[in-house]
Design an enzyme around this catalytic site. Structure first.
Site, PDB file in Angstrom:
ATOM      1  N   GLU A  77     -14.877   0.452  15.048  1.00  0.00           N
ATOM      2  CA  GLU A  77     -14.594  -0.774  15.807  1.00  0.00           C
ATOM      3  C   GLU A  77     -14.407  -0.509  17.294  1.00  0.00           C
ATOM      4  O   GLU A  77     -14.643  -1.388  18.120  1.00  0.00           O
ATOM      5  CB  GLU A  77     -13.314  -1.436  15.264  1.00  0.00           C
ATOM      6  N   ARG A  98      -2.487  -1.934  -3.619  1.00  0.00           N
ATOM      7  CA  ARG A  98      -3.671  -1.099  -3.458  1.00  0.00           C
ATOM      8  C   ARG A  98      -3.560   0.065  -4.433  1.00  0.00           C
ATOM      9  O   ARG A  98      -2.551   0.768  -4.458  1.00  0.00           O
ATOM     10  CB  ARG A  98      -3.730  -0.559  -2.038  1.00  0.00           C
ATOM     11  N   ASN A 123       0.870  -1.166   0.000  1.00  0.00           N
ATOM     12  CA  ASN A 123       0.000   0.000   0.000  1.00  0.00           C
ATOM     13  C   ASN A 123       0.914   1.226   0.000  1.00  0.00           C
ATOM     14  O   ASN A 123       1.440   1.617   1.035  1.00  0.00           O
ATOM     15  CB  ASN A 123      -0.888  -0.047   1.252  1.00  0.00           C
ATOM     16  N   ASP A 134      -8.580  12.774  16.851  1.00  0.00           N
ATOM     17  CA  ASP A 134      -8.614  11.430  17.432  1.00  0.00           C
ATOM     18  C   ASP A 134      -9.834  11.318  18.352  1.00  0.00           C
ATOM     19  O   ASP A 134      -9.976  12.069  19.309  1.00  0.00           O
ATOM     20  CB  ASP A 134      -7.322  11.183  18.221  1.00  0.00           C
ATOM     21  N   HIS A 183     -12.636   3.416  -0.348  1.00  0.00           N
ATOM     22  CA  HIS A 183     -12.660   2.421   0.736  1.00  0.00           C
ATOM     23  C   HIS A 183     -13.358   1.134   0.279  1.00  0.00           C
ATOM     24  O   HIS A 183     -13.861   0.377   1.111  1.00  0.00           O
ATOM     25  CB  HIS A 183     -13.455   2.924   1.967  1.00  0.00           C
ATOM     26  N   GLU A 188      -8.188  -4.757   5.175  1.00  0.00           N
ATOM     27  CA  GLU A 188      -8.024  -4.452   3.757  1.00  0.00           C
ATOM     28  C   GLU A 188      -6.871  -5.243   3.142  1.00  0.00           C
ATOM     29  O   GLU A 188      -6.938  -5.646   1.987  1.00  0.00           O
ATOM     30  CB  GLU A 188      -7.805  -2.942   3.575  1.00  0.00           C
ATOM     31  N   LEU A 235     -15.554   3.965   9.542  1.00  0.00           N
ATOM     32  CA  LEU A 235     -15.240   5.196  10.272  1.00  0.00           C
ATOM     33  C   LEU A 235     -13.812   5.132  10.784  1.00  0.00           C
ATOM     34  O   LEU A 235     -13.543   4.606  11.868  1.00  0.00           O
ATOM     35  CB  LEU A 235     -16.215   5.377  11.457  1.00  0.00           C
ATOM     36  N   ARG A 240     -11.288  16.008   7.157  1.00  0.00           N
ATOM     37  CA  ARG A 240     -12.035  16.417   5.950  1.00  0.00           C
ATOM     38  C   ARG A 240     -13.464  16.814   6.315  1.00  0.00           C
ATOM     39  O   ARG A 240     -14.077  16.173   7.167  1.00  0.00           O
ATOM     40  CB  ARG A 240     -12.088  15.261   4.949  1.00  0.00           C
ATOM     41  N   ARG A 244     -10.614   9.297  20.575  1.00  0.00           N
ATOM     42  CA  ARG A 244     -10.326   9.038  22.004  1.00  0.00           C
ATOM     43  C   ARG A 244     -10.145  10.353  22.753  1.00  0.00           C
ATOM     44  O   ARG A 244     -10.661  10.545  23.855  1.00  0.00           O
ATOM     45  CB  ARG A 244      -9.034   8.211  22.150  1.00  0.00           C
ATOM     46  N   GLY A 256     -11.053   2.259  12.641  1.00  0.00           N
ATOM     47  CA  GLY A 256     -10.622   2.733  13.964  1.00  0.00           C
ATOM     48  C   GLY A 256     -11.735   3.203  14.890  1.00  0.00           C
ATOM     49  O   GLY A 256     -11.872   2.725  16.011  1.00  0.00           O
ATOM     50  N   VAL A 257     -12.554   4.126  14.421  1.00  0.00           N
ATOM     51  CA  VAL A 257     -13.634   4.662  15.247  1.00  0.00           C
ATOM     52  C   VAL A 257     -14.780   3.647  15.341  1.00  0.00           C
ATOM     53  O   VAL A 257     -15.281   3.352  16.436  1.00  0.00           O
ATOM     54  CB  VAL A 257     -14.149   6.007  14.671  1.00  0.00           C
ATOM     55  N   LYS A 298       3.131   0.760   3.224  1.00  0.00           N
ATOM     56  CA  LYS A 298       2.763  -0.260   4.219  1.00  0.00           C
ATOM     57  C   LYS A 298       2.774  -1.601   3.503  1.00  0.00           C
ATOM     58  O   LYS A 298       2.387  -1.676   2.326  1.00  0.00           O
ATOM     59  CB  LYS A 298       1.355  -0.002   4.750  1.00  0.00           C
TER      60      LYS A 298
HETATM   61  P1  ADP Z   1      -7.077   5.332   8.814  1.00  0.00           P
HETATM   62  O1  ADP Z   1      -8.216   6.019   8.094  1.00  0.00           O
HETATM   63  O2  ADP Z   1      -5.896   6.232   9.024  1.00  0.00           O
HETATM   64  O3  ADP Z   1      -6.760   3.940   8.293  1.00  0.00           O
HETATM   65  P2  ADP Z   1      -8.042   3.970  11.210  1.00  0.00           P
HETATM   66  O4  ADP Z   1      -9.132   3.136  10.643  1.00  0.00           O
HETATM   67  O5  ADP Z   1      -6.839   3.316  11.746  1.00  0.00           O
HETATM   68  O6  ADP Z   1      -7.648   5.167  10.255  1.00  0.00           O
HETATM   69  O7  ADP Z   1      -8.694   4.880  12.371  1.00  0.00           O
HETATM   70  C1  ADP Z   1      -7.928   5.794  13.086  1.00  0.00           C
HETATM   71  C2  ADP Z   1      -8.851   6.549  14.047  1.00  0.00           C
HETATM   72  O8  ADP Z   1      -9.538   5.602  14.886  1.00  0.00           O
HETATM   73  C3  ADP Z   1      -8.107   7.423  15.047  1.00  0.00           C
HETATM   74  O9  ADP Z   1      -7.871   8.703  14.507  1.00  0.00           O
HETATM   75  C4  ADP Z   1      -9.079   7.498  16.200  1.00  0.00           C
HETATM   76  O10 ADP Z   1      -9.979   8.573  16.009  1.00  0.00           O
HETATM   77  C5  ADP Z   1      -9.878   6.215  16.100  1.00  0.00           C
HETATM   78  N1  ADP Z   1      -9.617   5.273  17.191  1.00  0.00           N
HETATM   79  C6  ADP Z   1      -8.640   4.340  17.274  1.00  0.00           C
HETATM   80  N2  ADP Z   1      -8.719   3.670  18.442  1.00  0.00           N
HETATM   81  C7  ADP Z   1      -9.784   4.176  19.110  1.00  0.00           C
HETATM   82  C8  ADP Z   1     -10.391   3.925  20.376  1.00  0.00           C
HETATM   83  N3  ADP Z   1      -9.930   2.990  21.186  1.00  0.00           N
HETATM   84  N4  ADP Z   1     -11.468   4.658  20.716  1.00  0.00           N
HETATM   85  C9  ADP Z   1     -11.944   5.623  19.894  1.00  0.00           C
HETATM   86  N5  ADP Z   1     -11.422   5.911  18.702  1.00  0.00           N
HETATM   87  C10 ADP Z   1     -10.362   5.210  18.313  1.00  0.00           C
END
Ligand code: ADP
Length: 407
Positions: free
Chosen positions: A336, A94, A10, A285, A183, A387, A212, A244, A287, A333-334, A17
């Site tokens: 999950e 990718r 990627n 982020d 995506h 992915e 997300l 964005r 979190r 990330g968000v 990556k």
């Molecule tokens: P990318 O689009 O860069 O591939 P990811 O799918 O890895 O992103 O998501 C990254 C985002 O996930 C982080 O910016 C953060 O907002 C969110 N995130 C990651 N871990 C957690 C968590 N434990 N709780 C809440 N949000 C999280």
């Protein structure tokens, strides 16, 4: 010896990556990342997973993508997993933008390279880096099949009614202006996994998939095929994202040009890099945003509310597009990890058959799972995306088919 390994690459503008997977055993043999390519100190982190080896790190200047791939090849070779191994079946790349032509993963040849290049004007940030990655890999292993897996491919099933903007057709066609969606590899993988979780064939279910991450997109999937998605000509349209804006009135742009005296490039940077959550509250982020909300921070609260409001609008819209929804899947990330986002996104939608069970929703797990109560008509699922595995599977399926044809 049968070649069953796939290297997934990627290549981003300043990073690469990679993962090496064995498709016979479904084992991940090595993963890694090269970042800050071209800067004074680049960083390569390589983790051999097969023999339980220690992660290794290099901090030195890596001038370009060719240097990065060479360094990756050396790291893999040091673990006995070199690119010259007869067990390596193909390299899966990718590629962000495949336009309308590439609806499937495709073995790369000169014509494919030319077409990816032709699409640069609609993916100026991504396709050049993807191309460099492919070209470098071809130089390293000219005899090996290189397969391009496109982010846009899953969305090519969208009907014209969803894919076209309501603008003058001749102008749109002249400049290839339409909704492509992104995506797609994640939406494809998560749709299949969600159907599996429901114990159904993908052809039997209607799903809303919410990817997300830092970037975010929603898609409506009917019987395994995408019928609408929130990203458009570029990955800027749709949901509120980390940096964005997602949807804005297009007239905002003319207004900023005429009244704010901003240039197109400045507005591009504003909407892609300085908007979304970071523009609203200074953090992207989730979190950190939740932590600030817990401390009573008003701007973090408002950013969260705007994020959720937009998400809810897309859930409603895609519910209407599909007519019947069997499950909503949260991923990335968000999606999950952030239980409060899932809870808020479906809050008040009980009349649509949507709810989460507080206890199930708060459990942390890497497994795909259902977090809605048993009585709910629509399942709410958390489905970790993968992915790289999807790219490896699609690459292997294609190379396997080619092998069968040759046999
Ligand atoms: P990318 O689009 O860069 O591939 P990811 O799918 O890895 O992103 O998501 C990254 C985002 O996930 C982080 O910016 C953060 O907002 C969110 N995130 C990651 N871990 C957690 C968590 N434990 N709780 C809440 N949000 C999280």
């Amino acid at each position: 010896m049968t070649a069953t390994r796939i290297l997934v690459l990627n290549s981003g503008s300043s990073s690469v990556k990679y993962q090496l997977l064995d498709m016979a055993t479904h084992e991940r043999l090595a993963v890694g990342l090269v970042e800050r390519i071209g800067e004074e100190t680049s960083r390569l982190k390589h983790t051999p997973l097969a023999g339980g080896g220690e992660a290794r790190e290099q901090n030195r200047r890596i001038a370009d993508h060719a240097g990065a791939l060479k360094a990756v090849a050396d790291e893999l070779a040091a673990d006995g997993l070199g690119l010259d191994s007869p067990e390596l079946a193909a390299i899966g790349h990718r590629v962000v933008h495949g336009g309308l032509k590439f609806t499937e993963p495709t073995i790369v040849d000169d014509a494919v390279l030319a077409e990816i290049e032709r699409l640069i004007p609609v993916a100026p940030l991504h396709n050049p880096a993807n191309l460099t990655g492919i070209r470098t890999a071809m130089e390293l292993r000219p005899d090996l099949p290189q397969v391009a897996v496109f982010d846009t491919a899953f969305h090519t099933t969208m009907p014209e009614s969803a894919a076209r903007y309501a603008i003058d057709v001749a102008t749109a066609d002249a400049h290839r202006v339409r909704r492509y969606g992104f995506h797609g590899t994640s939406h494809a993988y998560v749709s299949r996994k969600t159907a599996e979780l429901l114990g159904k064939d993908p052809s039997e279910v209607n799903l809303i998939v919410l990817h997300l991450g830092n970037g975010a997109s929603a898609s409506a999937v009917r019987g395994g095929e995408c019928v609408d998605t929130s990203m458009g000509l570029t990955p800027l349209e749709g949901l509120v994202m980390g940096t964005r804006s997602g949807d804005v009135d297009p007239a905002v742009i003319f207004h900023l040009m005429r009244v704010g005296k901003m240039s197109p490039d400045e507005i591009d940077i504003l909407l892609n890099q300085k908007s979304g959550l970071i523009g609203l509250c200074g953090d992207n982020d989730m979190r950190e945003i939740r932590r600030r909300i817990d401390e009573g921070d008003e701007s973090a609260r408002l950013a969260f509310d705007i994020y959720i409001h937009r998400l809810k609008k897309y859930i409603g819209a895609y519910y209407a597009v599909l007519g019947r929804v069997d499950a909503i899947a949260f991923t990335a990330g968000v999606g999950e990890n952030a239980a409060p986002v899932r809870e808020a996104a479906v809050a008040g939608l009980e009349e649509l058959g949507l709810a989460v069970d507080g206890e199930l929703n708060s459990v942390r797990s890497d497994e795909a799972r259902i977090v809605s109560p048993e009585y709910a008509r629509v399942a709410v699922a958390v489905v970790p995306t993968d992915e790289e595995l999807e790219i490896a599977q699609q690459t292997y399926a294609l190379v396997g088919d080619a092998g069968d044809r040759n046999a």
